[in-house]
Design a protein around this motif. Structure first.
Motif, PDB file in Angstrom:
ATOM      1  N   GLU A  68     -20.426 -37.263  20.256  1.00  0.00           N
ATOM      2  CA  GLU A  68     -21.132 -36.084  19.756  1.00  0.00           C
ATOM      3  C   GLU A  68     -20.539 -35.635  18.429  1.00  0.00           C
ATOM      4  O   GLU A  68     -19.391 -35.953  18.111  1.00  0.00           O
ATOM      5  CB  GLU A  68     -21.098 -34.934  20.768  1.00  0.00           C
ATOM      6  N   ARG A  70     -20.069 -32.156  16.096  1.00  0.00           N
ATOM      7  CA  ARG A  70     -20.120 -30.695  16.053  1.00  0.00           C
ATOM      8  C   ARG A  70     -20.288 -30.245  14.607  1.00  0.00           C
ATOM      9  O   ARG A  70     -19.447 -30.544  13.754  1.00  0.00           O
ATOM     10  CB  ARG A  70     -18.865 -30.074  16.663  1.00  0.00           C
ATOM     11  N   ASN A  73     -22.251 -25.025  11.817  1.00  0.00           N
ATOM     12  CA  ASN A  73     -22.983 -23.862  12.332  1.00  0.00           C
ATOM     13  C   ASN A  73     -22.903 -23.739  13.855  1.00  0.00           C
ATOM     14  O   ASN A  73     -23.533 -22.873  14.454  1.00  0.00           O
ATOM     15  CB  ASN A  73     -24.447 -23.926  11.895  1.00  0.00           C
ATOM     16  N   ASP A  75     -23.851 -26.108  16.087  1.00  0.00           N
ATOM     17  CA  ASP A  75     -24.717 -27.051  16.794  1.00  0.00           C
ATOM     18  C   ASP A  75     -23.920 -28.277  17.236  1.00  0.00           C
ATOM     19  O   ASP A  75     -22.982 -28.708  16.551  1.00  0.00           O
ATOM     20  CB  ASP A  75     -25.876 -27.498  15.910  1.00  0.00           C
ATOM     21  N   HIS A  77     -24.534 -32.189  18.245  1.00  0.00           N
ATOM     22  CA  HIS A  77     -25.441 -33.326  18.314  1.00  0.00           C
ATOM     23  C   HIS A  77     -24.817 -34.390  19.215  1.00  0.00           C
ATOM     24  O   HIS A  77     -23.860 -35.055  18.838  1.00  0.00           O
ATOM     25  CB  HIS A  77     -25.709 -33.891  16.922  1.00  0.00           C
ATOM     26  N   GLY A 304     -28.976 -28.467  21.585  1.00  0.00           N
ATOM     27  CA  GLY A 304     -27.906 -28.692  20.619  1.00  0.00           C
ATOM     28  C   GLY A 304     -28.408 -29.302  19.329  1.00  0.00           C
ATOM     29  O   GLY A 304     -27.781 -29.151  18.273  1.00  0.00           O
ATOM     30  N   TRP A 305     -29.553 -29.988  19.393  1.00  0.00           N
ATOM     31  CA  TRP A 305     -30.196 -30.541  18.208  1.00  0.00           C
ATOM     32  C   TRP A 305     -31.237 -29.574  17.644  1.00  0.00           C
ATOM     33  O   TRP A 305     -31.990 -29.933  16.737  1.00  0.00           O
ATOM     34  CB  TRP A 305     -30.890 -31.858  18.555  1.00  0.00           C
ATOM     35  N   ARG A 306     -31.290 -28.369  18.224  1.00  0.00           N
ATOM     36  CA  ARG A 306     -32.295 -27.357  17.875  1.00  0.00           C
ATOM     37  C   ARG A 306     -33.713 -27.904  18.082  1.00  0.00           C
ATOM     38  O   ARG A 306     -34.627 -27.671  17.288  1.00  0.00           O
ATOM     39  CB  ARG A 306     -32.117 -26.852  16.437  1.00  0.00           C
ATOM     40  N   ASN A 307     -33.847 -28.644  19.153  1.00  0.00           N
ATOM     41  CA  ASN A 307     -35.142 -29.228  19.476  1.00  0.00           C
ATOM     42  C   ASN A 307     -35.587 -28.725  20.840  1.00  0.00           C
ATOM     43  O   ASN A 307     -34.789 -28.595  21.766  1.00  0.00           O
ATOM     44  CB  ASN A 307     -35.057 -30.758  19.492  1.00  0.00           C
ATOM     45  N   SER A 374     -38.509 -28.335  16.207  1.00  0.00           N
ATOM     46  CA  SER A 374     -37.602 -28.742  15.137  1.00  0.00           C
ATOM     47  C   SER A 374     -38.062 -30.063  14.541  1.00  0.00           C
ATOM     48  O   SER A 374     -39.008 -30.682  15.016  1.00  0.00           O
ATOM     49  CB  SER A 374     -36.180 -28.862  15.676  1.00  0.00           C
TER      50      SER A 374
END
Length: 430
Positions: A68, A70, A73, A75, A77, A304-307, A374
């Protein structure tokens, strides 16, 4: 095995014009990308195999899950967002050959794109005939983001599994349809669309049999080449017969007619429906177990991917923000036209009477693509598996003369190749 080969050879010969045309379009796209990238001192192969999501898939294939990133901001990924079938195939091919993981991803993508083209042809040929099948494959190849079909991404693999699952539904092969839907569910989150198509068709068949009281075992088989269509005696007939449909389709005539709904053993149909969601469910449950967050673990990974899925609210705001200045307002207007075109095509699909599984599949793919919260620039790529949306255009093209159709497709293919090269050398995916 001998029987399978005997049936596959004529089917391949029937699909040959579509597959050869598809290969030619993809070769043009790759050649254009290579020349454009060389002029910019970039590697076209790197753009296809070692950028954006391709890197994430390669890392999963090589090192497994658990990586992953980090962001500043906050988030996170995680590579758990990427479904496992493509990395599994990359790992398998890497273990069996001297290919690197990236090379394996490229080979899988190329082979899957051909399988997808064949599947798209098979579905369309079954419903509207051979000429429309060739046209829809070429239209799918010349999509503006068609270059993604040659990238080490999962779109081609998913489209291949989805198309052949839909074909299995249309021809009454329910267990095959369920297995392929399950594999599609291991490929991308939008595998839900294939599951929905299988379930919708299965439920409709059960309701039809219950309404008509037709014995599920009584069937009439009409053969076209090697493909067999199984027709329930009481099934409504809204178009040319399966035997005559092909003849009409050769001249681009049938608009709205499709093969009769197949009738099969309800036990096999139930089994196919039960198999369909297993792939996606297994991976989502495994992610939930690994993250310790249960059923909602995968949703947290996507967050976490803003999706996520917000009904299109974020996308609507994104489009509205484009109208705050003049240059970007043109892009905003283009987005509105594009979304309008997609919706219009779906409405035409409904009005032309496409089979229920195709309508459900295309509808779910479209809804998930347009209503994701997103990665707005990826929406054309996310819509690419929704090939039934191209059927109205394919029918119109099939009715045109061969020279006119060829000229139109050649012009679009050239434009698509240039755009693909420009796109990948610029902002490109995700």
């Amino acid at each position: 095995m001998t029987d399978l080969v005997t049936r596959a050879e004529p089917a391949l010969r029937r699909a040959a014009p579509a597959l050869l045309g598809y290969a030619a379009v993809r070769a043009l796209g790759l050649l254009t990308l290579a020349l454009w990238s060389a002029a910019r001192d970039k590697s076209a192969y790197t753009l296809l195999t070692a950028r954006w999501d391709a890197l994430w898939y390669t890392r999963v294939a090589e090192l497994g899950y658990g990586y992953e990133v980090r962001l500043p901001n906050g988030d996170v990924h995680s590579n758990l967002a990427f479904f496992p079938l493509l990395p599994w195939l990359e790992r398998l091919l890497h273990a069996a050959t001297p290919l690197s993981y990236a090379d394996a991803g490229f080979v899988v993508a190329l082979l899957a794109s051909l399988a997808a083209a064949w599947g798209v042809f098979a579905v369309t040929d079954q419903v509207y005939g051979r000429r429309a099948g060739v046209c829809v494959v070429l239209l799918w190849a010349v999509l503006p983001v068609g270059i993604v079909q040659s990238m080490a991404y999962s779109e081609s693999l998913f489209t291949a599994l989805a198309a052949w699952s839909l074909y299995a539904v249309l021809t009454g092969r329910w267990v095959t349809a369920g297995l392929l839907a399950s594999l599609a569910g291991l490929t991308r989150p939008v595998g839900l669309a294939v599951v929905a198509a299988v379930w919708a068709a299965g439920i409709a068949a059960f309701l039809r049999e219950r309404r008509d009281g037709a014995p599920s075992g009584s069937t009439t088989v009409a053969r076209e080449g090697t493909a067999s269509a199984v027709r329930a005696p009481s099934a409504p007939h809204t178009g040319p017969s399966v035997r005559n449909r092909s003849t009409a389709g050769e001249h681009g005539a049938p608009a709205g007619g499709h093969a009769p709904a197949p009738a099969t053993d309800p036990v096999r149909r139930t089994l196919g429906m039960a198999l369909a969601p297993l792939g996606a469910a297994a991976y989502v449950l495994w992610v939930g177990h690994r993250t310790g967050k249960g059923l909602f673990g995968y949703l947290d990974v996507q967050a976490g991917w803003r999706n996520g899925f917000d009904g299109g609210y974020a996308f609507a705001r994104f489009v509205a923000d484009k109208f705050t200045s003049f240059p970007s307002a043109l892009a905003g207007a283009g987005l509105i036209v594009g979304v309008g075109l997609v919706v219009w095509l779906y409405v035409v699909c409904v009005r032309q009477g496409q089979p229920l599984p195709l309508l459900v599949y295309a509808g779910v793919v479209t809804a998930l693509a347009l209503c994701a919260s997103s990665y707005f620039g990826s929406k054309p790529r996310l819509l690419m598996p929704a090939f039934p949306l191209l059927l109205p255009l394919a029918l119109a093209l099939a009715r045109s003369g061969t020279r006119r159709s060829a000229a139109i497709l050649a012009l679009i293919a050239t434009t698509s190749a240039l755009y693909g090269a420009f796109w990948l050398n610029g902002s490109g995916p995700p």
